[in-house]
Design a protein around this motif. Structure first.
Motif, PDB file in Angstrom:
ATOM      1  N   THR A 173     -42.506   5.293 -15.764  1.00 46.71           N
ATOM      2  CA  THR A 173     -43.481   5.904 -14.670  1.00 46.71           C
ATOM      3  C   THR A 173     -43.697   4.674 -13.616  1.00 46.71           C
ATOM      4  O   THR A 173     -44.345   3.767 -14.105  1.00 46.71           O
ATOM      5  CB  THR A 173     -44.545   6.733 -14.908  1.00 46.71           C
ATOM      6  OG1 THR A 173     -44.177   7.800 -16.013  1.00 46.71           O
ATOM      7  CG2 THR A 173     -45.314   7.378 -13.831  1.00 46.71           C
ATOM      8  N   VAL A 174     -43.114   4.900 -12.303  1.00 47.93           N
ATOM      9  CA  VAL A 174     -43.506   3.904 -11.378  1.00 47.93           C
ATOM     10  C   VAL A 174     -44.279   4.506 -10.359  1.00 47.93           C
ATOM     11  O   VAL A 174     -44.250   5.688 -10.020  1.00 47.93           O
ATOM     12  CB  VAL A 174     -42.368   3.334 -10.769  1.00 47.93           C
ATOM     13  CG1 VAL A 174     -42.688   2.292  -9.686  1.00 47.93           C
ATOM     14  CG2 VAL A 174     -41.399   2.639 -11.794  1.00 47.93           C
ATOM     15  N   PHE A 175     -45.621   4.034 -10.069  1.00 48.82           N
ATOM     16  CA  PHE A 175     -46.347   4.595  -8.935  1.00 48.82           C
ATOM     17  C   PHE A 175     -46.939   3.683  -7.960  1.00 48.82           C
ATOM     18  O   PHE A 175     -46.991   2.368  -8.056  1.00 48.82           O
ATOM     19  CB  PHE A 175     -47.427   5.190  -9.692  1.00 48.82           C
ATOM     20  CG  PHE A 175     -48.418   4.284 -10.450  1.00 48.82           C
ATOM     21  CD1 PHE A 175     -49.419   3.638  -9.853  1.00 48.82           C
ATOM     22  CD2 PHE A 175     -48.130   4.001 -11.786  1.00 48.82           C
ATOM     23  CE1 PHE A 175     -50.111   2.717 -10.450  1.00 48.82           C
ATOM     24  CE2 PHE A 175     -48.810   3.163 -12.299  1.00 48.82           C
ATOM     25  CZ  PHE A 175     -50.169   2.494 -11.602  1.00 48.82           C
ATOM     26  N   TRP A 176     -47.304   4.078  -6.589  1.00 49.57           N
ATOM     27  CA  TRP A 176     -47.508   3.366  -5.753  1.00 49.57           C
ATOM     28  C   TRP A 176     -48.549   4.191  -4.559  1.00 49.57           C
ATOM     29  O   TRP A 176     -48.196   5.358  -4.728  1.00 49.57           O
ATOM     30  CB  TRP A 176     -46.883   2.361  -5.032  1.00 49.57           C
ATOM     31  CG  TRP A 176     -45.670   3.196  -4.283  1.00 49.57           C
ATOM     32  CD1 TRP A 176     -45.646   3.597  -2.863  1.00 49.57           C
ATOM     33  CD2 TRP A 176     -44.267   3.740  -4.759  1.00 49.57           C
ATOM     34  NE1 TRP A 176     -44.417   4.424  -2.527  1.00 49.57           N
ATOM     35  CE2 TRP A 176     -43.747   4.409  -3.588  1.00 49.57           C
ATOM     36  CE3 TRP A 176     -43.913   3.822  -5.877  1.00 49.57           C
ATOM     37  CZ2 TRP A 176     -42.647   5.186  -3.757  1.00 49.57           C
ATOM     38  CZ3 TRP A 176     -42.632   4.500  -6.241  1.00 49.57           C
ATOM     39  CH2 TRP A 176     -41.945   5.245  -5.146  1.00 49.57           C
ATOM     40  N   ALA A 177     -49.390   3.784  -4.240  1.00 48.86           N
ATOM     41  CA  ALA A 177     -50.275   4.453  -3.023  1.00 48.86           C
ATOM     42  C   ALA A 177     -49.936   3.692  -1.577  1.00 48.86           C
ATOM     43  O   ALA A 177     -49.698   2.584  -1.375  1.00 48.86           O
ATOM     44  CB  ALA A 177     -51.817   4.205  -3.397  1.00 48.86           C
ATOM     45  N   ASP A 178     -50.202   4.564  -0.579  1.00 49.12           N
ATOM     46  CA  ASP A 178     -49.540   4.240   0.726  1.00 49.12           C
ATOM     47  C   ASP A 178     -50.811   3.579   1.529  1.00 49.12           C
ATOM     48  O   ASP A 178     -51.893   3.965   1.461  1.00 49.12           O
ATOM     49  CB  ASP A 178     -49.274   5.547   1.687  1.00 49.12           C
ATOM     50  CG  ASP A 178     -48.579   5.095   2.743  1.00 49.12           C
ATOM     51  OD1 ASP A 178     -48.525   4.067   3.348  1.00 49.12           O
ATOM     52  OD2 ASP A 178     -48.149   6.089   3.564  1.00 49.12           O
ATOM     53  N   ALA A 179     -50.435   2.215   1.815  1.00 51.39           N
ATOM     54  CA  ALA A 179     -51.484   1.355   2.474  1.00 51.39           C
ATOM     55  C   ALA A 179     -51.581   1.279   3.729  1.00 51.39           C
ATOM     56  O   ALA A 179     -52.275   0.708   4.619  1.00 51.39           O
ATOM     57  CB  ALA A 179     -51.384   0.165   1.858  1.00 51.39           C
ATOM     58  N   ALA A 180     -50.579   2.112   4.298  1.00 50.84           N
ATOM     59  CA  ALA A 180     -50.328   2.057   5.635  1.00 50.84           C
ATOM     60  C   ALA A 180     -51.459   2.653   6.858  1.00 50.84           C
ATOM     61  O   ALA A 180     -51.666   2.017   7.871  1.00 50.84           O
ATOM     62  CB  ALA A 180     -48.917   3.108   6.578  1.00 50.84           C
ATOM     63  N   VAL A 181     -52.040   3.677   6.329  1.00 43.42           N
ATOM     64  CA  VAL A 181     -53.119   4.088   7.332  1.00 43.42           C
ATOM     65  C   VAL A 181     -54.452   3.676   6.758  1.00 43.42           C
ATOM     66  O   VAL A 181     -55.582   3.195   7.677  1.00 43.42           O
ATOM     67  CB  VAL A 181     -53.072   5.697   6.909  1.00 43.42           C
ATOM     68  CG1 VAL A 181     -54.358   6.435   7.742  1.00 43.42           C
ATOM     69  CG2 VAL A 181     -51.794   6.180   7.408  1.00 43.42           C
ATOM     70  N   HIS A 182     -54.796   3.485   5.468  1.00 40.33           N
ATOM     71  CA  HIS A 182     -56.156   3.128   4.953  1.00 40.33           C
ATOM     72  C   HIS A 182     -56.331   1.752   4.613  1.00 40.33           C
ATOM     73  O   HIS A 182     -57.173   1.351   4.043  1.00 40.33           O
ATOM     74  CB  HIS A 182     -56.675   4.237   3.958  1.00 40.33           C
ATOM     75  CG  HIS A 182     -56.520   5.538   4.095  1.00 40.33           C
ATOM     76  ND1 HIS A 182     -55.569   6.370   4.193  1.00 40.33           N
ATOM     77  CD2 HIS A 182     -57.575   6.283   4.701  1.00 40.33           C
ATOM     78  CE1 HIS A 182     -55.885   7.633   4.731  1.00 40.33           C
ATOM     79  NE2 HIS A 182     -57.131   7.685   5.023  1.00 40.33           N
TER      80      HIS A 182
END
Length: 583
Positions: free
Chosen positions: A246-255
């Motif tokens: 399982t690979v996961f990442w969070a979007d840092a573009a906005v926050h």
């Protein structure tokens, strides 16, 4: 990468960054995303874009260990001429600095600072002095937007046909071969492809290899580089659950990146695989039995704000499993942190059972230890972990194969403990919530909910039969003590699957057990209590017992058995309660 040359705007090398990791003598290059490399052969191998080894960047190298440095003028010229061609017409300060450096560089300057023999035959990148990214970290030239714009038109094969890219929607040259993805557990060590066509059947429409699924060279390179970076050991963005990586990442573009890292830490804490969970033994730990499920530690979306977690951050979770020379996508979820928390809370709520089944919160993968034969985790079907994870992340039905596997373990003689009863309850509870049918009486039918704790008003026949079986077993134990083969050992499998063939005989035998208890003055009150329990259960039980119970009924049977087995007698009218015997 091992070294980074820091250039001034006029092209002078003012410093050299040592990018190596590890102890002295065992150092290795730092993992870094760079423009695509390729296999090089022939008399004049081509250079890479804005990075390469010292034979191309500086025109110097060692032919053999311990030998004197040798000049590679042809390779240095190829590196310089290639970048002169690409940088034609640019006005970016970083690219102009690199061009000035390459124009003025001569191997005779190697003896001056900041150069040292350690650079020979090492990979080198460039950085403009003082240049940083949005987070204040040093930024290399190949990461500058101008460098990306210069490189992308040259990243694809010139002779490839153009098509509409399935990823970007733009018309561009398509990738003939997709990148190799490394780091997926169980896949080939040399890597496997997410998209691959190499059988004759795939040419039936006149398309070969990557043309069957047109993805542009640029998009293929980007997803390959991103996945390989995330799957690198130590990235902190990978979990192995069964046969699924399982690979996961969070979007840092906005926050911002700091907020994204907090969400990624939450995903790791909630989904990280653990060993076998520590179950509550026979419901005897009263401190655990009286506690709420707050110890599961998964905050609600509202509580997440107080913890500094922004519920609006988007989270991406990808499950990859090996499939021969390829990779299979087991699940792909794109949702917000708030939605993820809601689904995790729903998962724990479905598992909620009294008395609690665990002392500490089990990970999704650890739930499947209840399916292991003889406690051996290698006997758990590996694909179930991916299916269970997909159900948790999507909020959809749990795999029915988990219920089937639990029932098989119970029929094989494994104990009807909390973890197995909780899995049965969770599967049935979620089905009831998602697929409830419209009936005149919603309290009846196969899609009604499952009680969290012992419900003496529950009229479901399978649930009541499970309760009755637990009372009959306890009656035998109280009358005869511990036996080599109890009622549960001998009859549980048949009683839960074919009640009509088992319960009449068990009830006749229980009459003798109650008589034994009545003859002893010390157990008379216990016999009366058992009789009352049996009468209360059978009062609303349809005596035309079902000939067979479906898997869902067998699951309710297990939940009723577990809750009755570990229930305590309600407060009696007298002050001298008689406890239900326990193992």
């Amino acid at each position: 990468m091992t070294f980074g040359l820091v250039l001034s705007t006029d092209g002078e090398a003012v410093a050299c960054d040592d990018l190596r990791l590890g102890a002295k003598g065992q150092s290795h290059g730092r993992p870094m995303t760079v423009p695509r490399s390729f296999k090089r052969s022939g008399i004049k191998p081509p250079p890479f874009f804005l990075w390469d080894n010292s034979r191309y960047v500086l025109g110097l190298g060692r032919p053999a260990e311990g030998s004197e440095p040798r000049a590679y003028a042809d390779r240095a010229a190829a590196f310089r001429d290639w970048h002169e061609l690409l940088f034609d017409g640019t006005d970016d300060p970083g690219l102009l600095a690199a061009r000035r450096f390459l124009r003025s560089w001569t191997p005779e300057r190697f003896g001056l600072a900041p150069f040292s023999p350690a650079l020979l035959d090492r990979t080198i990148v460039f950085r403009l002095v003082g240049d940083t990214d949005a987070d204040g970290r040093p930024r290399f030239l190949h990461d500058r937007p101008a460098a990306r714009a210069v490189w992308e038109p040259h990243a694809s094969d010139g002779d490839r046909p153009e098509a509409v890219c399935l990823v970007s929607g733009c018309t561009a040259p398509t990738a003939r071969l997709h990148p190799v993805i490394k780091g997926v557990s169980g896949a080939r060590k040399t890597g496997a492809s997410l998209v691959s066509f190499h059988q004759a059947a795939f040419t039936s429409h006149g398309k070969r290899q990557g043309d069957n699924a047109p993805v542009s060279e640029a998009a293929a390179f980007r997803y390959g580089a991103a996945l390989n970076a995330l799957l690198t050991p130590g990235s902190g963005a990978t979990l192995r659950i069964g046969d699924t990586t399982t690979v996961f990442w969070a979007d840092a573009a906005v926050h911002g990146e700091a907020a994204a890292r907090q969400v990624e830490a939450l995903v790791t804490a909630a989904l990280r695989p653990t060993g076998p969970p520590d179950p509550v033994r026979d419901g005897s730990d009263q401190r655990q039995a009286g506690r709420s499920w707050g110890w599961l530690g998964v905050p609600s979306a509202a509580q997440a704000v107080g913890l500094g977690i922004d519920p609006g951050i988007r989270v991406h979770i990808l499950g990859l499993a090996p499939n021969g020379p390829r990779l299979s996508v087991r699940f792909w979820q794109e949702l917000t942190a708030g939605e993820l928390l809601v689904r995790l809370r729903a998962h724990w709520d479905d598992l909620r059972l009294e008395p609690p089944a665990w002392k500490t919160p089990p990970s999704p993968a650890a739930l499947l230890y209840a399916l292991a034969r003889q406690g051996r985790p290698e006997t758990i079907p590996p694909q179930l972990a991916g299916e269970l994870m997909r159900a948790i992340l999507t909020g959809h039905r749990y795999p029915r194969s988990v219920l089937t596997a639990v029932l098989q373990r119970l029929r094989a003689g494994d104990p009807i403990d909390g973890p197995r009863a909780a899995l049965c309850k969770a599967i049935l509870q979620r089905d009831a919530r998602l697929y409830r049918r419209r009936t005149t009486d919603p309290s009846t039918g196969p899609n009604k909910g499952v009680p969290v704790s012992l419900d003496r008003t529950e009229s479901d026949q399978a649930y009541r039969l499970g309760r009755l079986f637990a009372v009959l077993e306890n009656t035998q134990r109280a009358a005869l003590g511990r036996l080599n083969a109890s009622v549960r050992d001998r009859y549980y499998g048949a009683a839960s699957a074919t009640p009509a063939s088992v319960f009449p005989g068990l009830l006749r035998t229980t009459t003798h057990h109650l008589a034994v208890l009545h003859r002893d003055r010390r157990t008379r009150r216990l016999a009366v209590w058992f009789e009352r329990e049996i009468d209360e259960i059978m009062r609303d039980l349809d005596m035309s017992l079902p000939r067979q119970l479906p898997p869902a009924g067998q699951g309710r049977f297990a939940v009723g058995y577990y809750q009755q087995r570990h229930a305590r007698k309600p407060a009696p009218e007298s002050a001298d309660p008689v406890p239900q015997p326990q193992e």
